[in-house]
Write an enzyme that holds these catalytic residues in place. Structure first.
Site, mmCIF file in Angstrom:
data_model
loop_
_atom_site.group_PDB
_atom_site.id
_atom_site.type_symbol
_atom_site.label_atom_id
_atom_site.label_comp_id
_atom_site.label_asym_id
_atom_site.label_seq_id
_atom_site.Cartn_x
_atom_site.Cartn_y
_atom_site.Cartn_z
ATOM 1 N N CYS A 180 -18.218 -52.278 -5.303
ATOM 2 C CA CYS A 180 -18.279 -53.616 -5.880
ATOM 3 C C CYS A 180 -17.697 -54.586 -4.854
ATOM 4 O O CYS A 180 -17.570 -54.239 -3.677
ATOM 5 C CB CYS A 180 -17.575 -53.700 -7.235
ATOM 6 S SG CYS A 180 -15.768 -53.561 -7.208
ATOM 7 N N ASN A 196 -13.177 -53.964 -5.235
ATOM 8 C CA ASN A 196 -12.717 -52.607 -5.531
ATOM 9 C C ASN A 196 -11.462 -52.581 -6.394
ATOM 10 O O ASN A 196 -10.602 -51.734 -6.245
ATOM 11 C CB ASN A 196 -12.511 -51.810 -4.236
ATOM 12 C CG ASN A 196 -12.349 -50.302 -4.438
ATOM 13 O OD1 ASN A 196 -11.626 -49.656 -3.698
ATOM 14 N ND2 ASN A 196 -13.013 -49.736 -5.415
ATOM 15 N N CYS A 236 -12.014 -53.775 -9.996
ATOM 16 C CA CYS A 236 -12.493 -53.825 -11.382
ATOM 17 C C CYS A 236 -13.639 -52.841 -11.623
ATOM 18 O O CYS A 236 -13.434 -51.793 -12.229
ATOM 19 C CB CYS A 236 -12.944 -55.242 -11.762
ATOM 20 S SG CYS A 236 -11.621 -56.471 -11.807
ATOM 21 N N ARG A 237 -14.815 -53.173 -11.144
ATOM 22 C CA ARG A 237 -16.006 -52.401 -11.501
ATOM 23 C C ARG A 237 -16.090 -51.042 -10.817
ATOM 24 O O ARG A 237 -16.327 -50.026 -11.474
ATOM 25 C CB ARG A 237 -17.266 -53.219 -11.199
ATOM 26 C CG ARG A 237 -17.335 -54.481 -12.056
ATOM 27 C CD ARG A 237 -18.446 -55.389 -11.610
ATOM 28 N NE ARG A 237 -18.155 -55.945 -10.292
ATOM 29 C CZ ARG A 237 -19.021 -56.632 -9.568
ATOM 30 N NH1 ARG A 237 -20.251 -56.828 -10.012
ATOM 31 N NH2 ARG A 237 -18.678 -57.122 -8.388
ATOM 32 N N SER A 238 -15.955 -50.996 -9.494
ATOM 33 C CA SER A 238 -16.120 -49.701 -8.820
ATOM 34 C C SER A 238 -15.014 -48.705 -9.154
ATOM 35 O O SER A 238 -15.304 -47.524 -9.322
ATOM 36 C CB SER A 238 -16.313 -49.861 -7.308
ATOM 37 O OG SER A 238 -15.284 -50.584 -6.711
ATOM 38 N N ASP A 292 -19.252 -58.857 -13.046
ATOM 39 C CA ASP A 292 -17.860 -58.870 -12.586
ATOM 40 C C ASP A 292 -16.996 -59.526 -13.661
ATOM 41 O O ASP A 292 -17.169 -60.703 -13.967
ATOM 42 C CB ASP A 292 -17.759 -59.647 -11.278
ATOM 43 C CG ASP A 292 -16.407 -59.489 -10.601
ATOM 44 O OD1 ASP A 292 -15.440 -59.018 -11.257
ATOM 45 O OD2 ASP A 292 -16.310 -59.835 -9.411
#
Length: 161
Positions: free
Chosen positions: A9, A12, A14-16, A126
């Site tokens: 993401c 690195n 939140c999402r990934s 995001d």
């Protein structure tokens, strides 16, 4: 045979890392931790060395995922030689990693949600600048994508035998 997966993401945090933690738990529950290696990275360098965002960790813990040991790092060109799958959370990340990958074609580079089984969405939004519900949305999408990815890897490995 070992399969290596990298989730990417922007920062690195939140999402990934959410995808990393969710997928790691699914892999462990399937008894495949020795054959599937998982990591996450960001296209940006702002958060290198930091733990996932507190809101990300809080939402993950509510669903049984512990992300506390993860630390942000930046994706690098060597990742395209080391990983079998480099999966982006959104189209902007995908554009960035495809530019980095150049002509290296030994790994699968795509959107993570291309593996989703039930969601029509192809991008994980995001949640960083949004409200708390954004982190729950991320988890729902990531769980769907992780299930599909694991099924695809298991199918590919059984077909290769």
């Amino acid at each position: 045979m070992t399969t290596k997966v990298l989730f990417v993401c922007l920062g690195n945090i939140c999402r990934s890392p959410t995808a990393h933690g969710v997928f790691a738990k699914l892999v462990a529950e399937a008894g495949l931790s020795d054959s599937i290696i998982i990591d996450s990275a960001g296209t940006g360098d702002w958060h290198i060395g930091r733990a996932p965002d507190e809101r990300t960790q809080k939402a993950a813990i509510k669903r049984g995922y512990d992300l506390s040991a993860l630390r942000a790092r930046q994706v690098c060109s060597a990742d395209f030689d080391q990983y079998d799958y480099v999966l982006a959370m959104d189209k902007s990340n995908l554009k960035d990693i495809r530019a980095m990958a150049g002509n290296k074609t030994n790994c699968h580079v795509s959107l993570f949600l291309d593996f989703a089984e039930s969601s029509w969405q192809r991008e994980v939004p995001d949640p960083y600048y949004g409200g708390e519900d954004g982190f729950d949305t991320v988890l729902e999408l990531v769980e769907d994508g992780a299930r599909g990815l694991l099924a695809a890897i298991q199918y590919a490995e059984s077909s290769a035998r």
